[in-house]
Write an enzyme that holds these catalytic residues in place. Structure first.
Site, PDB file in Angstrom:
ATOM      1  N   CYS A 114      26.953  15.182  56.892  1.00  0.00           N
ATOM      2  CA  CYS A 114      25.915  16.192  56.637  1.00  0.00           C
ATOM      3  C   CYS A 114      24.574  15.828  57.286  1.00  0.00           C
ATOM      4  O   CYS A 114      23.750  16.701  57.528  1.00  0.00           O
ATOM      5  CB  CYS A 114      25.725  16.369  55.133  1.00  0.00           C
ATOM      6  N   HIS A 282      19.663  20.550  54.427  1.00  0.00           N
ATOM      7  CA  HIS A 282      21.111  20.689  54.630  1.00  0.00           C
ATOM      8  C   HIS A 282      21.642  21.552  53.494  1.00  0.00           C
ATOM      9  O   HIS A 282      21.312  21.337  52.328  1.00  0.00           O
ATOM     10  CB  HIS A 282      21.775  19.315  54.624  1.00  0.00           C
ATOM     11  N   ASN A 312      28.836  25.531  52.870  1.00  0.00           N
ATOM     12  CA  ASN A 312      28.323  24.260  53.394  1.00  0.00           C
ATOM     13  C   ASN A 312      29.040  23.978  54.716  1.00  0.00           C
ATOM     14  O   ASN A 312      30.254  23.792  54.734  1.00  0.00           O
ATOM     15  CB  ASN A 312      28.610  23.174  52.350  1.00  0.00           C
TER      16      ASN A 312
HETATM   17  N1  ACO Z   1      36.982  27.007  40.269  1.00  0.00           N
HETATM   18  C1  ACO Z   1      37.174  26.954  38.944  1.00  0.00           C
HETATM   19  N2  ACO Z   1      37.190  25.808  38.255  1.00  0.00           N
HETATM   20  C2  ACO Z   1      37.011  24.673  38.942  1.00  0.00           C
HETATM   21  C3  ACO Z   1      36.810  24.658  40.325  1.00  0.00           C
HETATM   22  C4  ACO Z   1      36.803  25.882  40.993  1.00  0.00           C
HETATM   23  N3  ACO Z   1      36.623  25.987  42.326  1.00  0.00           N
HETATM   24  N4  ACO Z   1      36.663  23.377  40.714  1.00  0.00           N
HETATM   25  C5  ACO Z   1      36.774  22.621  39.629  1.00  0.00           C
HETATM   26  N5  ACO Z   1      36.971  23.404  38.557  1.00  0.00           N
HETATM   27  C6  ACO Z   1      37.145  23.012  37.166  1.00  0.00           C
HETATM   28  C7  ACO Z   1      37.673  21.602  37.017  1.00  0.00           C
HETATM   29  O1  ACO Z   1      39.067  21.569  37.123  1.00  0.00           O
HETATM   30  C8  ACO Z   1      37.174  21.267  35.639  1.00  0.00           C
HETATM   31  O2  ACO Z   1      38.023  21.866  34.695  1.00  0.00           O
HETATM   32  P1  ACO Z   1      38.365  21.122  33.295  1.00  0.00           P
HETATM   33  O3  ACO Z   1      37.038  20.984  32.607  1.00  0.00           O
HETATM   34  O4  ACO Z   1      39.279  22.069  32.652  1.00  0.00           O
HETATM   35  O5  ACO Z   1      38.952  19.822  33.689  1.00  0.00           O
HETATM   36  C9  ACO Z   1      35.827  21.973  35.555  1.00  0.00           C
HETATM   37  O6  ACO Z   1      35.854  23.008  36.557  1.00  0.00           O
HETATM   38  C10 ACO Z   1      34.681  21.055  35.867  1.00  0.00           C
HETATM   39  O7  ACO Z   1      35.020  20.285  37.022  1.00  0.00           O
HETATM   40  P2  ACO Z   1      34.040  19.340  37.734  1.00  0.00           P
HETATM   41  O8  ACO Z   1      34.675  18.743  38.940  1.00  0.00           O
HETATM   42  O9  ACO Z   1      33.452  18.410  36.699  1.00  0.00           O
HETATM   43  O10 ACO Z   1      33.020  20.403  38.222  1.00  0.00           O
HETATM   44  P3  ACO Z   1      31.449  20.346  38.232  1.00  0.00           P
HETATM   45  O11 ACO Z   1      30.921  21.067  37.081  1.00  0.00           O
HETATM   46  O12 ACO Z   1      30.958  18.972  38.505  1.00  0.00           O
HETATM   47  O13 ACO Z   1      31.182  21.216  39.513  1.00  0.00           O
HETATM   48  C11 ACO Z   1      30.617  20.835  41.792  1.00  0.00           C
HETATM   49  C12 ACO Z   1      31.731  20.816  40.757  1.00  0.00           C
HETATM   50  C13 ACO Z   1      30.163  22.267  42.005  1.00  0.00           C
HETATM   51  C14 ACO Z   1      31.146  20.297  43.095  1.00  0.00           C
HETATM   52  C15 ACO Z   1      29.452  19.988  41.247  1.00  0.00           C
HETATM   53  O14 ACO Z   1      29.913  18.700  40.902  1.00  0.00           O
HETATM   54  C16 ACO Z   1      28.342  19.866  42.163  1.00  0.00           C
HETATM   55  O15 ACO Z   1      27.526  20.746  42.253  1.00  0.00           O
HETATM   56  N6  ACO Z   1      28.269  18.716  42.874  1.00  0.00           N
HETATM   57  C17 ACO Z   1      27.317  18.477  43.882  1.00  0.00           C
HETATM   58  C18 ACO Z   1      28.018  18.027  45.094  1.00  0.00           C
HETATM   59  C19 ACO Z   1      28.074  19.093  46.128  1.00  0.00           C
HETATM   60  O16 ACO Z   1      27.720  20.213  45.966  1.00  0.00           O
HETATM   61  N7  ACO Z   1      28.493  18.676  47.277  1.00  0.00           N
HETATM   62  C20 ACO Z   1      28.484  19.547  48.391  1.00  0.00           C
HETATM   63  C21 ACO Z   1      29.199  18.930  49.500  1.00  0.00           C
HETATM   64  S1  ACO Z   1      28.637  17.330  49.848  1.00  0.00           S
HETATM   65  C22 ACO Z   1      27.224  17.460  50.679  1.00  0.00           C
HETATM   66  O17 ACO Z   1      27.043  18.336  51.466  1.00  0.00           O
HETATM   67  C23 ACO Z   1      26.195  16.477  50.408  1.00  0.00           C
END
Ligand code: ACO
Length: 355
Positions: A114, A282, A312
């Site tokens: 990134c 980014h 992204n």
């Molecule tokens: N749709 C529906 N449900 C989903 C999805 C989806 N696409 N993905 C995961 N889930 C579910 C999981 O299975 C989990 O279910 P459970 O509670 O029944 O086990 C629940 O949602 C929560 O999962 P988490 O992985 O804990 O999801 P989180 O709330 O952390 O959200 C996310 C995930 C959006 C990626 C978040 O962690 C985040 O915003 N992270 C920041 C990192 C990021 O955005 N990186 C971008 C790319 S890297 C970069 O460019 C730097």
């Protein structure tokens, strides 16, 4: 002294629009979940047999070159940033060189995820400042959609990423060189990395590590002493070939490093947050950008986001956003523009420029 400036900018996104509802047809997800967590409404996916990382980079480059008023034979150095290259080797730099009909100049590939565009910009900046090159073509392009896991297992990653490309032509201008002076061009770049948590956001295969670095993923002892260790049957069976992300750990680190590296750039130039006309972060996740904006107390008109439309696009996200902002009249002559990135590695970086 010489300074580098962006003399032309271009972008290319594939025509294939994929909405959140389209993804909900192939995995258990929803428009609501994706928008609430990431801000993304839709993204573009490359068209197989039509778009590749190289072809998209070249399309963006043609626009940037036309806007800079340079022809292919004016370009004296190429830098190509991607984590989704057409081939494992050679890199996209030489493929783009061939496609543009440019012969025998240097072509450098950068794979800093990134942060790749800002790392590439920093390298180009050094070459321009020393007077070595006069027209550097920098492309950043990604084709994520060919390599994502569209089953439920990969849904936390696959809904985030999209395909596209951006490109710039960098040229020298004369500056008086004083920090914070009104003269135009790249004022400074700031590059960082921390490999202590390298696997938190990674795609470790296909790689040549075989049992090293990630002990818990150690493959079975191979049958033969040499060869065949690269893509094993077990690797394919375990489907250990997709990007992995511990999203919450990435989030926690990103919201610290984004503001930190922007403040570092301002301090190095004796400038304040209020001096910034536009931050182009980014496009990792809208929630990360909003947190950065909140921490720095930036107004809405000081931050540009377009992740809603493109997802992204890793290395390509900053030049795509910068190009779109410029096309929409949000980047004007003499504006102070701050680019900032954070991503896998971890790597993070900023660049401050007077447009
Ligand atoms: N749709 C529906 N449900 C989903 C999805 C989806 N696409 N993905 C995961 N889930 C579910 C999981 O299975 C989990 O279910 P459970 O509670 O029944 O086990 C629940 O949602 C929560 O999962 P988490 O992985 O804990 O999801 P989180 O709330 O952390 O959200 C996310 C995930 C959006 C990626 C978040 O962690 C985040 O915003 N992270 C920041 C990192 C990021 O955005 N990186 C971008 C790319 S890297 C970069 O460019 C730097």
């Amino acid at each position: 002294m010489l300074r580098a400036r962006i003399a032309g900018i271009g972008m290319y996104v594939p025509k294939n629009v994929v909405t959140n509802n389209d993804l909900a047809r192939v995995m258990d997800t929803s428009d609501e979940w994706i928008q609430e967590r990431t801000g993304i409404k839709e993204r573009r996916y490359a068209t197989p047999f039509e778009d590749t990382t190289t072809t998209m980079g070249v399309e963006a480059a043609r626009v940037a070159m036309e806007r800079a008023g340079v022809a292919a034979n004016d370009i004296d150095f190429i830098i190509f940033s991607t984590i989704s290259p057409d081939y494992y080797f050679p890199g996209c730099g030489v493929l783009a060189q061939r496609a543009l009909g440019i012969t025998e100049i240097g072509a450098l590939d950068i794979r800093n995820q990134c942060s790749g565009f800002i790392y590439a910009l920093s390298v180009a900046d050094q070459f321009i400042k020393t007077g070595m090159y006069k027209n550097i073509l920098l492309m950043a392009s990604e084709t994520h959609s060919y390599g994502l896991d569209f089953s439920n297992r990969g849904r936390n990653v696959s809904v985030i990423f999209g395909d596209g490309a951006g490109a710039v032509v960098l040229q020298p201008i004369i500056s008086d060189g004083s920090p914070g002076s009104a003269s135009r061009g790249i004022l400074s770049t700031h590059l960082h990395s921390d490999g202590s948590q390298a696997e938190i956001l990674s795609m470790i295969n296909p790689g040549f590590h075989v049992g090293k670095f990630v002990p818990e993923k150690k493959p079975a002892k191979p049958d033969q002493p040499y060869g065949g260790l690269f893509i094993t049957k077990e690797l394919l069976e375990k489907e250990d070939i997709y990007p992995f992300m511990d999203g919450q750990s990435v989030f926690k680190k990103a919201i610290v490093k984004f503001p930190e590296v922007i403040l570092e750039a301002l301090k190095a130039n004796n400038l304040q947050v209020s001096d910034i006309n536009l931050v182009i972060p980014h496009q990792a996740n809208l929630r990360i950008s909003q947190m950065m904006q909140h921490q720095l107390k930036l107004r809405n008109d000081q931050v540009y986001n377009n992740i809603q439309k493109y997802g992204n696009t890793t290395a390509a996200s900053i030049p795509i956003a910068l190009c779109e902002a410029w096309e929409n009249g949000k980047v004007k002559d003499n504006d102070l523009i701050c680019l900032a990135a954070f991503g896998s590695g971890f790597t993070w970086a900023s660049a401050l420029m007077r447009w």
